[in-house]
Design an enzyme around this catalytic site. Structure first.
Site, PDB file in Angstrom:
ATOM      1  CG  ASP A   5      -6.919  -1.958  14.225  1.00 26.35           C
ATOM      2  OD1 ASP A   5      -5.952  -1.661  15.047  1.00 26.35           O
ATOM      3  OD2 ASP A   5      -7.452  -1.212  13.556  1.00 26.35           O
TER       4      ASP A   5
ATOM      5  CG  HIS B  61      -6.336   2.508  18.509  1.00 29.11           C
ATOM      6  ND1 HIS B  61      -5.602   3.775  18.361  1.00 29.11           N
ATOM      7  CD2 HIS B  61      -6.455   1.758  17.592  1.00 29.11           C
ATOM      8  CE1 HIS B  61      -5.236   3.268  17.020  1.00 29.11           C
ATOM      9  NE2 HIS B  61      -5.651   2.334  16.619  1.00 29.11           N
TER      10      HIS B  61
ATOM     11  N   PRO C 297      -6.360  -4.830   0.756  1.00 27.59           N
ATOM     12  CG  PRO C 297      -4.012  -4.791   0.419  1.00 27.59           C
ATOM     13  CD  PRO C 297      -5.161  -3.574   0.603  1.00 27.59           C
TER      14      PRO C 297
ATOM     15  CD  GLN D  46      -0.935  -1.049   3.554  1.00 28.54           C
ATOM     16  OE1 GLN D  46      -2.370  -1.102   3.466  1.00 28.54           O
ATOM     17  NE2 GLN D  46      -0.427  -1.752   4.326  1.00 28.54           N
TER      18      GLN D  46
ATOM     19  CG  ASP E 295      -2.237   1.627  14.300  1.00 29.83           C
ATOM     20  OD1 ASP E 295      -2.972   1.239  13.607  1.00 29.83           O
ATOM     21  OD2 ASP E 295      -2.444   1.446  15.423  1.00 29.83           O
TER      22      ASP E 295
HETATM   23  N1  SAM Z   1      -7.513   1.691  12.713  1.00 26.37           N
HETATM   24  C1  SAM Z   1      -7.580   1.707  11.063  1.00 26.37           C
HETATM   25  C2  SAM Z   1      -8.726   1.590  10.611  1.00 26.37           C
HETATM   26  O1  SAM Z   1      -9.943   1.227  11.314  1.00 26.37           O
HETATM   27  O2  SAM Z   1      -9.112   1.995   9.453  1.00 26.37           O
HETATM   28  C3  SAM Z   1      -6.709   0.282  11.074  1.00 26.37           C
HETATM   29  C4  SAM Z   1      -5.415   0.757  11.203  1.00 26.37           C
HETATM   30  S1  SAM Z   1      -4.096  -0.487  10.580  1.00 26.37           S
HETATM   31  C5  SAM Z   1      -2.983   0.193  10.290  1.00 26.37           C
HETATM   32  C6  SAM Z   1      -4.664  -1.221   9.282  1.00 26.37           C
HETATM   33  C7  SAM Z   1      -3.790  -2.514   9.035  1.00 26.37           C
HETATM   34  O3  SAM Z   1      -4.431  -3.619   8.458  1.00 26.37           O
HETATM   35  C8  SAM Z   1      -2.629  -2.098   7.912  1.00 26.37           C
HETATM   36  O4  SAM Z   1      -1.539  -2.031   8.584  1.00 26.37           O
HETATM   37  C9  SAM Z   1      -2.726  -3.252   6.991  1.00 26.37           C
HETATM   38  O5  SAM Z   1      -1.439  -3.435   6.631  1.00 26.37           O
HETATM   39  C10 SAM Z   1      -3.233  -4.251   7.733  1.00 26.37           C
HETATM   40  N2  SAM Z   1      -3.994  -5.410   6.680  1.00 26.37           N
HETATM   41  C11 SAM Z   1      -4.531  -5.279   5.570  1.00 26.37           C
HETATM   42  N3  SAM Z   1      -4.964  -6.568   5.299  1.00 26.37           N
HETATM   43  C12 SAM Z   1      -4.232  -7.459   6.039  1.00 26.37           C
HETATM   44  C13 SAM Z   1      -4.383  -8.942   6.118  1.00 26.37           C
HETATM   45  N4  SAM Z   1      -4.764  -9.567   5.190  1.00 26.37           N
HETATM   46  N5  SAM Z   1      -3.516  -9.402   7.331  1.00 26.37           N
HETATM   47  C14 SAM Z   1      -3.285  -8.684   8.147  1.00 26.37           C
HETATM   48  N6  SAM Z   1      -3.125  -7.216   8.123  1.00 26.37           N
HETATM   49  C15 SAM Z   1      -3.695  -6.817   7.029  1.00 26.37           C
END
Ligand code: SAM
Length: 418
Positions: free
Chosen positions: A285, A191, A292, A160, A215
């Site tokens: 989260d 959170h 993805p 991303q 994060d």
């Molecule tokens: N708090 C945010 C929200 O509610 O929009 C989400 C924050 S967190 C940064 C979102 C995370 O989901 C990203 O770091 C991303 O890399 C992760 N992510 C996306 N697809 C994923 C998957 N298939 N497995 C694990 N993590 C994933």
């Protein structure tokens, strides 16, 4: 300096083919429409690009105007056009002329879909607000945004586009693929809501899984519960975790390096499918369904989460904005209802997400609405959880008291007993 900048991106155009590939025909059209709008041509330049995959190349052209410029690019292979009309309104207001010109061009290209933007430029009194205005879609028709005076970091990771921005109001803010994720001055709304209602409804959560959450904000909240012996975090993108370790410590407070945390880089769906571990609480989260993370919003994935829960365990996830995405909310809650006995939607306004935001706790036994405020209060004391900025024992009940328009999205599923 001050002026109006109009852009239009045209898709599925059915206009005369010559306008896409013949620079003389296109130049004549632009001159004619510009003169009709009474704007003044002072120069021009046209370029035809070479053939592309057997198709004639597109045309790029610009008319220099006494009032600024017209620029356009044609994409014959995609029946697309990008238009750009900028007029300064220094000595007189040329806005109507600019509108007439861009409307005439749009009509000539006959697009199936158009995306327009109108920007006010170069205000005579200096910058309006400070910083770059970044907008985010709430749905196809609604957007919201924040101004960010500073861009701290921007990189394309394997998964991303990652940006770190800074704003006086939000502080350091993480943005992924153009979507605002979390911000140091505001992260507690999301959170604390994601973590504590389920964790405090559970009598003794010891093992927690966080999917996504790179994060570290949710992890930091989980580790406030001294019942937790181990929290496992699995995020797809190691770059997010590394950026969080370096730049988001005011959000995660070093939780990513806690001895009680196991931080893994990988696909959450794969982890849940293969792990031997079992969890009292699973927190999803993740980025939104159209990223993805898409496969982690399916019935199959929800079933695999259920399979790794210990008896009495629960899964928590965010499901979108009930007012702006009612269909998504309904479909998500319906899907969850086919997997879990108890579906407990809740919600709160999250400033960074520009709306009242829906989340949900699902379980075969745990129903947060049935946990009295006194019990929540006692558990906060027993677990010595004091530094919360949003959640408390009264808020616990309020989170699950749904506005009717939200409750009505899936009436038969909402657990209403108090
Ligand atoms: N708090 C945010 C929200 O509610 O929009 C989400 C924050 S967190 C940064 C979102 C995370 O989901 C990203 O770091 C991303 O890399 C992760 N992510 C996306 N697809 C994923 C998957 N298939 N497995 C694990 N993590 C994933």
């Amino acid at each position: 300096m001050q002026g109006l900048h109009l852009t239009a991106d045209l898709y599925q155009c059915a206009g005369d083919r010559a306008f896409f590939v013949d620079e003389d025909a296109l130049a004549a059209l632009c001159r004619q429409l510009t003169e009709q709008s009474t704007l003044t041509i002072v120069g021009e330049k046209w370029v035809t690009f070479p053939e592309y995959q057997g198709e004639p190349g597109g045309v790029t052209g610009t008319l220099l105007l006494a009032e600024s410029h017209l620029a356009l690019h044609t994409w014959p292979e995609r029946a697309g056009v990008t238009l750009d009309v900028y007029v300064c309104n220094f000595s007189s207001d040329n806005s109507a002329k600019a509108q007439l010109l861009i409307d005439g061009l749009i009509e000539a290209f006959k697009p199936g879909q158009v995306q327009r933007n109108n920007l006010l430029r170069g205000d005579e009194h200096g910058p309006v607000g400070s910083g770059e205005l970044l907008l985010e879609n709430l749905n196809q028709h609604a957007v919201y945004g924040f101004r960010f005076p500073e861009r701290l970091l921007a990189k394309q990771t394997q998964y991303q586009y990652l940006e770190l921005l800074d704003s006086p109001e939000l502080g350091t803010t993480l943005r992924l693929d153009g979507c605002l994720m979390t911000a140091e001055n505001e992260e507690f709304f999301y959170h604390e809501a994601l973590v504590h209602p389920a964790m405090l409804s559970h009598p003794d959560p010891r093992s927690v899984l966080i999917i996504g959450g790179g994060d570290g904000g949710a992890l930091e909240e989980v580790l406030k519960h001294d019942t937790v012996q181990q929290a496992t975090l699995v995020d797809l993108d190691g770059d997010v975790i590394e950026v969080a370790r370096k730049h988001l410590t005011s959000i995660n407070r070093g939780a990513l390096d806690s001895p009680r945390a196991k931080v893994l880089v990988g696909d959450g769906a794969e982890f849940v499918r293969t792990t031997e571990q079992r969890f009292d609480v699973v927190l999803l989260d993740l980025t939104d369904p159209e990223t993805p993370a898409g496969p982690l919003y399916t019935i199959e994935f929800f079933e695999s989460c259920k399979a790794v829960l210990k008896p009495g365990g629960a899964v928590v996830l965010h499901i979108g904005a009930p007012f702006y995405e009612p269909e998504q909310i309904s479909s998500m809650l319906n899907k969850l209802g086919t997997v879990f006995e108890q579906v407990s939607p809740f919600g709160l306004h999250i400033p960074l997400y520009g709306a009242y935001w829906g989340l949900v706790v699902v379980s075969d036994s745990l129903a947060p609405k049935t946990v009295a405020a006194e019990v929540i209060e006692q558990r906060l004391v027993d677990r010595d959880i004091t530094d919360l900025q949003y959640y408390n024992s009264e808020i616990h009940g309020a989170l699950f008291a749904l506005p009717n328009y939200y409750k009505n999205l899936v009436p038969e599923l909402v657990t209403t007993e108090a």
